[in-house]
Scaffold this motif. Structure first.
Motif, PDB file in Angstrom:
ATOM      1  N   GLY A   1      47.488  36.853   3.639  1.00 63.66           N
ATOM      2  CA  GLY A   1      46.356  37.249   4.476  1.00 63.66           C
ATOM      3  C   GLY A   1      46.613  36.931   5.934  1.00 63.66           C
ATOM      4  N   ILE A   2      45.584  37.116   6.727  1.00 62.72           N
ATOM      5  CA  ILE A   2      45.716  36.874   8.165  1.00 62.72           C
ATOM      6  C   ILE A   2      44.579  35.981   8.639  1.00 62.72           C
ATOM      7  N   ARG A   3      44.816  35.352   9.770  1.00 63.87           N
ATOM      8  CA  ARG A   3      43.758  34.627  10.462  1.00 63.87           C
ATOM      9  C   ARG A   3      43.408  35.452  11.689  1.00 63.87           C
ATOM     10  N   SER A   4      42.108  35.597  11.972  1.00 63.68           N
ATOM     11  CA  SER A   4      41.710  36.396  13.127  1.00 63.68           C
ATOM     12  C   SER A   4      41.264  35.493  14.267  1.00 63.68           C
ATOM     13  N   CYS A   5      41.533  35.928  15.493  1.00 61.07           N
ATOM     14  CA  CYS A   5      41.184  35.157  16.681  1.00 61.07           C
ATOM     15  C   CYS A   5      40.425  36.023  17.673  1.00 61.07           C
ATOM     16  N   GLN A   6      39.729  35.354  18.579  1.00 67.08           N
ATOM     17  CA  GLN A   6      39.121  35.997  19.749  1.00 67.08           C
ATOM     18  C   GLN A   6      39.654  35.249  20.957  1.00 67.08           C
ATOM     19  N   LYS A   7      39.987  35.984  22.024  1.00 67.31           N
ATOM     20  CA  LYS A   7      40.490  35.305  23.220  1.00 67.31           C
ATOM     21  C   LYS A   7      40.053  36.045  24.466  1.00 67.31           C
ATOM     22  N   GLY A   8      39.619  35.280  25.447  1.00 69.39           N
ATOM     23  CA  GLY A   8      39.196  35.855  26.721  1.00 69.39           C
ATOM     24  C   GLY A   8      40.195  35.528  27.819  1.00 69.39           C
ATOM     25  N   TYR A   9      40.285  36.418  28.781  1.00 74.25           N
ATOM     26  CA  TYR A   9      41.204  36.245  29.916  1.00 74.25           C
ATOM     27  C   TYR A   9      40.451  36.555  31.200  1.00 74.25           C
ATOM     28  N   THR A  10      40.709  35.782  32.247  1.00 78.97           N
ATOM     29  CA  THR A  10      40.228  36.142  33.583  1.00 78.97           C
ATOM     30  C   THR A  10      41.446  36.249  34.493  1.00 78.97           C
ATOM     31  N   PHE A  11      41.590  37.418  35.097  1.00 81.89           N
ATOM     32  CA  PHE A  11      42.722  37.683  35.990  1.00 81.89           C
ATOM     33  C   PHE A  11      42.231  37.593  37.438  1.00 81.89           C
ATOM     34  N   HIS A  12      42.986  36.881  38.267  1.00 78.55           N
ATOM     35  CA  HIS A  12      42.663  36.763  39.691  1.00 78.55           C
ATOM     36  C   HIS A  12      43.783  37.451  40.466  1.00 78.55           C
TER      37      HIS A  12
ATOM     38  N   GLN B   1      35.994  47.180  48.142  1.00 78.78           N
ATOM     39  CA  GLN B   1      35.513  48.384  47.445  1.00 78.78           C
ATOM     40  C   GLN B   1      36.168  48.525  46.062  1.00 78.78           C
ATOM     41  N   LEU B   2      37.356  47.938  45.890  1.00 76.03           N
ATOM     42  CA  LEU B   2      38.080  48.032  44.613  1.00 76.03           C
ATOM     43  C   LEU B   2      37.656  46.944  43.632  1.00 76.03           C
ATOM     44  N   CYS B   3      36.644  46.176  44.002  1.00 75.85           N
ATOM     45  CA  CYS B   3      36.271  45.031  43.164  1.00 75.85           C
ATOM     46  C   CYS B   3      34.766  44.812  43.189  1.00 75.85           C
ATOM     47  N   LEU B   4      33.989  45.877  43.065  1.00 75.16           N
ATOM     48  CA  LEU B   4      32.543  45.752  43.245  1.00 75.16           C
ATOM     49  C   LEU B   4      31.858  44.947  42.143  1.00 75.16           C
ATOM     50  N   TRP B   5      32.461  44.877  40.947  1.00 75.83           N
ATOM     51  CA  TRP B   5      31.830  44.116  39.861  1.00 75.83           C
ATOM     52  C   TRP B   5      31.774  42.620  40.175  1.00 75.83           C
ATOM     53  N   ASP B   6      32.640  42.160  41.087  1.00 76.91           N
ATOM     54  CA  ASP B   6      32.693  40.726  41.378  1.00 76.91           C
ATOM     55  C   ASP B   6      31.393  40.230  42.012  1.00 76.91           C
TER      56      ASP B   6
ATOM     57  N   ASP C   1      32.242  42.235  53.963  1.00 78.71           N
ATOM     58  CA  ASP C   1      32.689  43.563  54.393  1.00 78.71           C
ATOM     59  C   ASP C   1      33.397  44.276  53.248  1.00 78.71           C
ATOM     60  N   ARG C   2      32.922  45.489  52.928  1.00 80.52           N
ATOM     61  CA  ARG C   2      33.462  46.214  51.777  1.00 80.52           C
ATOM     62  C   ARG C   2      34.893  46.701  51.980  1.00 80.52           C
ATOM     63  N   TRP C   3      35.369  46.724  53.214  1.00 81.06           N
ATOM     64  CA  TRP C   3      36.704  47.278  53.491  1.00 81.06           C
ATOM     65  C   TRP C   3      37.724  46.192  53.808  1.00 81.06           C
ATOM     66  N   GLN C   4      37.330  44.953  53.553  1.00 84.18           N
ATOM     67  CA  GLN C   4      38.209  43.823  53.860  1.00 84.18           C
ATOM     68  C   GLN C   4      39.024  43.429  52.629  1.00 84.18           C
ATOM     69  N   PRO C   5      40.264  42.928  52.826  1.00 80.35           N
ATOM     70  CA  PRO C   5      41.010  42.424  51.660  1.00 80.35           C
ATOM     71  C   PRO C   5      40.348  41.151  51.122  1.00 80.35           C
ATOM     72  N   CYS C   6      40.485  40.917  49.823  1.00 80.46           N
ATOM     73  CA  CYS C   6      39.882  39.725  49.226  1.00 80.46           C
ATOM     74  C   CYS C   6      40.536  39.446  47.880  1.00 80.46           C
ATOM     75  N   LEU C   7      40.164  38.334  47.259  1.00 80.00           N
ATOM     76  CA  LEU C   7      40.697  37.970  45.947  1.00 80.00           C
ATOM     77  C   LEU C   7      39.697  38.376  44.870  1.00 80.00           C
ATOM     78  N   CYS C   8      40.119  39.269  44.005  1.00 80.67           N
ATOM     79  CA  CYS C   8      39.261  39.837  42.971  1.00 80.67           C
ATOM     80  C   CYS C   8      39.473  39.073  41.659  1.00 80.67           C
ATOM     81  N   SER C   9      38.445  39.025  40.838  1.00 75.17           N
ATOM     82  CA  SER C   9      38.577  38.480  39.476  1.00 75.17           C
ATOM     83  C   SER C   9      38.082  39.528  38.497  1.00 75.17           C
ATOM     84  N   TYR C  10      38.803  39.670  37.401  1.00 72.97           N
ATOM     85  CA  TYR C  10      38.350  40.580  36.348  1.00 72.97           C
ATOM     86  C   TYR C  10      38.516  39.871  35.004  1.00 72.97           C
ATOM     87  N   SER C  11      37.467  39.885  34.209  1.00 72.17           N
ATOM     88  CA  SER C  11      37.513  39.216  32.907  1.00 72.17           C
ATOM     89  C   SER C  11      37.447  40.235  31.781  1.00 72.17           C
TER      90      SER C  11
END
Length: 246
Positions: free
Chosen positions: A220-231, A238-243, A182-192
């Motif tokens: 000099g500097i060292r460069s990094c890449q880092k990913g995050y997933t927020f729940h 409706q606020l989390c359609l990409w999930d 149901d698009r209007w129900q509360p739920c747990l969203c994840s965004y990466s």
């Protein structure tokens, strides 16, 4: 001192994007901005003075599914020492070979963060003055974590700006948005999101003077890449359609 740097970075899918890095050693903060492969504009602001980092994502909306033009999210977490180089070092970086497409030297592990607390936008300035500028489009969607809140409360930040969100810790209470019919129900969203290239450490070289004395200096500097997933909790799917797509 203020400085701005633009670097070209390669995204995981192979396409090249431009990332802008800004440092302000007076305000002791650093910010990075890049456009992700899916078109979202991702910003990271590191406020060293308050030990706060702010992630903002401006996600393109799906107009044909009743969403607005874009959706803004802000995730506020504690900034730890040695996560990113200090603002005065960032302000001294100079643009070399602007056409070079850069890839991070080190990939830091993906971090999963359970964002279980909402932050009240109108009171958030004392947590970090940058929240007001960075998160103005995300007033209703600023999230943080209980463990970070405890750290900030011990530093004397006012507790009334935080509100604990429904957790859905009871089995069957809250579904992942991707599984929710149901698009209007509360739920747990994840965004990466991923910060594809950032200066995470300073490099030191050693030199020996005529008397044989060894000293080290920044080289000099060292460069990094880092990913995050927020729940985090959303009042409606409706606020989390990409999930659905993951």
């Amino acid at each position: 001192a203020r400085a701005e740097l633009r670097v070209r970075v390669r995204l995981p899918g192979g396409q090249v994007t431009e990332e802008s890095l800004q440092a302000d050693s007076g305000a002791d903060c650093v910010s990075l901005e890049l456009r992700a492969a899916d078109g979202a504009l991702v910003t990271l602001t590191a406020d060293f003075r308050q030990e706060v980092k702010i992630f903002r994502a401006l996600i393109l909306g799906e107009l044909e599914r009743g969403q607005s033009q874009f959706q803004a999210l802000c995730f506020v977490t504690r900034l730890h020492r040695n996560e990113i180089i200090p603002s005065e070092s960032m302000a001294k970086l100079r643009q070399k070979n602007p056409r070079t497409v850069r890839q991070a030297e080190e990939v830091r592990g993906l971090e999963h963060l359970s964002m279980d607390v909402a932050v009240n936008f109108s009171k958030a300035a004392q947590l970090s003055s940058h929240i007001h500028n960075v998160c103005s489009e995300a007033k209703e969607a600023i999230y943080t974590r209980e463990e970070d809140v405890k750290f900030w409360l011990e530093k004397g930040v006012e507790g009334s700006m935080f509100e604990v969100l429904p957790q859905g810790s009871e089995p069957g209470e809250l579904q992942r948005c991707g599984l929710c019919p149901d698009r209007w129900q509360p739920c747990l969203c994840s965004y990466s999101l991923s910060i594809e290239w950032y200066p995470c450490m300073l490099k030191y070289c050693r030199s020996r003077d005529a008397g044989g004395k060894v000293s080290s200096y920044k080289c000099g500097i060292r460069s990094c890449q880092k990913g995050y997933t927020f729940h985090y909790y959303v009042p409606q799917k409706q606020l989390c359609l990409w999930d659905e797509e993951t």
